[in-house]
Write an enzyme that holds these catalytic residues in place. Structure first.
Site, mmCIF file in Angstrom:
data_model
loop_
_atom_site.group_PDB
_atom_site.id
_atom_site.type_symbol
_atom_site.label_atom_id
_atom_site.label_comp_id
_atom_site.label_asym_id
_atom_site.label_seq_id
_atom_site.Cartn_x
_atom_site.Cartn_y
_atom_site.Cartn_z
ATOM 1 N N ASP A 162 4.371 -5.101 4.621
ATOM 2 C CA ASP A 162 3.571 -4.344 4.829
ATOM 3 C C ASP A 162 2.201 -5.451 6.056
ATOM 4 O O ASP A 162 1.991 -6.257 4.462
ATOM 5 C CB ASP A 162 3.198 -3.739 3.777
ATOM 6 C CG ASP A 162 1.522 -2.842 3.892
ATOM 7 O OD1 ASP A 162 1.576 -2.473 4.992
ATOM 8 O OD2 ASP A 162 1.536 -2.456 3.149
ATOM 9 N N ASP A 366 -1.113 -1.413 12.272
ATOM 10 C CA ASP A 366 -0.340 -1.695 10.957
ATOM 11 C C ASP A 366 1.299 -0.940 10.930
ATOM 12 O O ASP A 366 1.923 -0.228 11.733
ATOM 13 C CB ASP A 366 -1.410 -0.087 9.950
ATOM 14 C CG ASP A 366 -0.544 -0.251 8.350
ATOM 15 O OD1 ASP A 366 0.145 -1.069 8.320
ATOM 16 O OD2 ASP A 366 -0.588 0.559 7.846
#
Ligand SMILES: *[C@@H]1O[C@H](CO)[C@@H](O)[C@H](O)[C@H]1NC(C)=O
Length: 488
Positions: A162, A366
């Site tokens: 992440d 992201d």
């Protein structure tokens, strides 16, 4: 396709003119390739957008597979062993609804609203932790994971990676409060010779405040440092902040890696054992391994869940066809990687949207957000140009946040306008076919973009749009790069 079958199918097409005209005659000129583009349109076989039921594992282009390279697979596909831990298939609308939760979380983190209260997470005393009342949700259903080793002897753990998180954590025995179901055995620090606690008076412990948004706690008897992190909705992990050996590949390990050993974990992290934090904060994996990998990493997210991509650390993978844009500090917050989007082109048309539309709320890249979120002004222009370019195809019903879907069940190939993003410094990124659509089924193939609620919300370049691109984060060099055809 052989000449014979080409001739046969051409003959059939002549005979069955009306059937063939369903495909607007494209089949007559098509070679047996998945992709054959002109300058402003993609021509692809519909089947190339769909996952196959089996995992095709050859992923990495050419022979430049480096030592410090991990396979990346999607959580919900045939390449994922995590799939087996799940009770049933995750629906597309569930994935997209959870994606909305992540976007809210990102916006609140950027606007520096605290997400939870320390008391709520039970940081002051782990033994008396109070569980938030709602059942845990997911940090993001469209995430990708890698396998790393923790401890000595090492135990393999599947961690979601992440770029929007800093703290790396995994569930730990004895799961003093709660552990969710995971596929790997839960890590047991008492069986590792390289594990050690950090005390709550250590300066390492203090860093948690900025990394997690919660002040650290202190275990009453051992004075061990207690972290707590909450991811929007009700997913969280609380436990001891510790040192441990992290084995990245068989030949590469990092001693004294700071990670969270979770004793109270809630959320459906897809059967994974936790998270690998690749954000910008000093406690992220990227910063902790700076001496070894020089704050450079790259990945390629595969086109479908039946393909394998990679996550690589260190410089040598970056190739010359990668185009770079400087990281932006515009509203990106302390954890996220900022981007400056200057424009979008759809087919032959540059959208009539000025770069200030994107800079109002700022933009980030992201790995954990599925669908790219655009300022409503930009989304409306994109949608309208894309719909014009797709006018020949019948539309289908909306899918959650996706309002531009097509029923392509009558087609073998699809022709659609290329979407090109332009970034500060002149880098342009031509989205792959897999980066354009979110495919629920052949009857519901959706434009994979959604609008934000307001132009002042942060624009997010999400993981659907990054598919098959080589994405290089050169954190030392202050830039992010994109190259086409990084993986299948
Ligand atoms: C770390 O702290 C926990 C909590 O107090 C304790 O149970 C454990 O034994 C400690 N581990 C080590 C290696 O000191």
């Amino acid at each position: 396709m052989s000449y014979l079958s080409l001739a046969t199918s051409s003959l059939l097409c002549v005979l069955l003119f009306f059937l063939c005209s369903l495909e607007k005659g494209f089949a007559l000129q098509r070679s047996n390739k998945d992709i054959d583009d002109d300058h402003s349109h993609h021509h692809v076989r519909l089947s190339s957008l769909l996952p196959s039921p089996t995992c095709s594992s050859s992923s990495v282009k050419g022979s430049n597979k480096m030592k410090t390279t991990l396979d990346v697979v999607h959580k919900h596909g045939p390449c994922s062993k995590l799939n087996k831990a799940k009770k049933g298939p995750t629906s597309h609308s569930e994935i997209l609804n959870v994606d909305e939760e992540r976007v809210k979380y990102i916006n609140s983190k950027i606007s520096k609203n605290k997400l939870g209260h320390d008391d709520e997470l039970g940081l002051k005393q782990l033994d008396s932790a109070t569980l938030p009342a709602k059942s845990g949700s997911l940090i993001g259903s469209g995430n990708y994971f890698v396998v790393v080793g923790l401890g000595t002897p090492k135990k393999d753990l599947s961690l979601l990676f992440d770029t929007g998180s800093d703290l790396t954590w995994t569930q730990c025995e004895p799961c003093a409060k709660s552990c969710y179901k995971q596929q790997d055995d839960i890590f047991d620090p008492s069986k590792s010779s390289t594990y050690s606690n950090i005390t709550c008076t250590s300066s390492l412990c203090t860093q948690l405040s900025t990394a997690t948004g919660n002040d650290p706690g202190c275990a009453s008897t051992s004075k061990a440092c207690v972290y707590g992190i909450q991811y929007g909705d009700s997913s969280f992990s609380v436990g001891f902040f510790s040192h441990e050996r992290l084995t990245v590949t068989d030949t590469d390990y990092v001693d004294g890696f700071l990670f969270g050993c979770g004793q109270n974990n809630q959320g459906l992290f897809g059967g994974s054992a936790g998270l690998l934090g690749l954000g910008r904060h000093p406690i992220s994996f990227v910063q902790q391994t700076a001496a070894k990998y020089h704050k450079i990493f790259s990945y390629c997210l595969p086109s479908t869940a039946s393909n394998v991509g990679y996550l690589a650390f260190g410089a040598s993978r970056a190739s010359s066809y990668v185009k770079y844009t400087p990281f932006s500090t515009n509203s990106a917050g302390a954890s996220f990687y900022g981007l400056d989007i200057t424009g979008i082109t759809v087919g032959d048309t540059k959208l009539p949207v000025s770069s200030s539309t994107f800079s109002t709320g700022g933009a980030i890249i992201d790995s954990g957000t599925v669908i790219t979120r655009l300022p409503p002004t930009a989304y409306t222009a994109l949608r309208s140009a894309f719909r014009q370019g797709m006018a020949r195809y019948p539309m289908a019903s909306s899918l959650s946040i996706l309002d531009t879907c097509y029923d392509l069940s009558a087609y073998k190939t699809v022709i659609f306008p290329k979407i090109v993003f332009e970034f500060a410094g002149g880098a342009t990124v031509d989205l792959a076919a897999a980066g354009t659509f979110y495919v629920a089924s052949v009857k519901q193939v959706c434009l994979g973009f959604a609008p934000n609620g307001d132009d002042s919300d942060v624009t997010i370049f999400g993981n659907v749009q990054q598919k098959t691109l080589q994405v290089v984060y050169d954190v030392n060099g202050g830039k992010v790069g994109f190259g086409a055809g990084g993986c299948k």
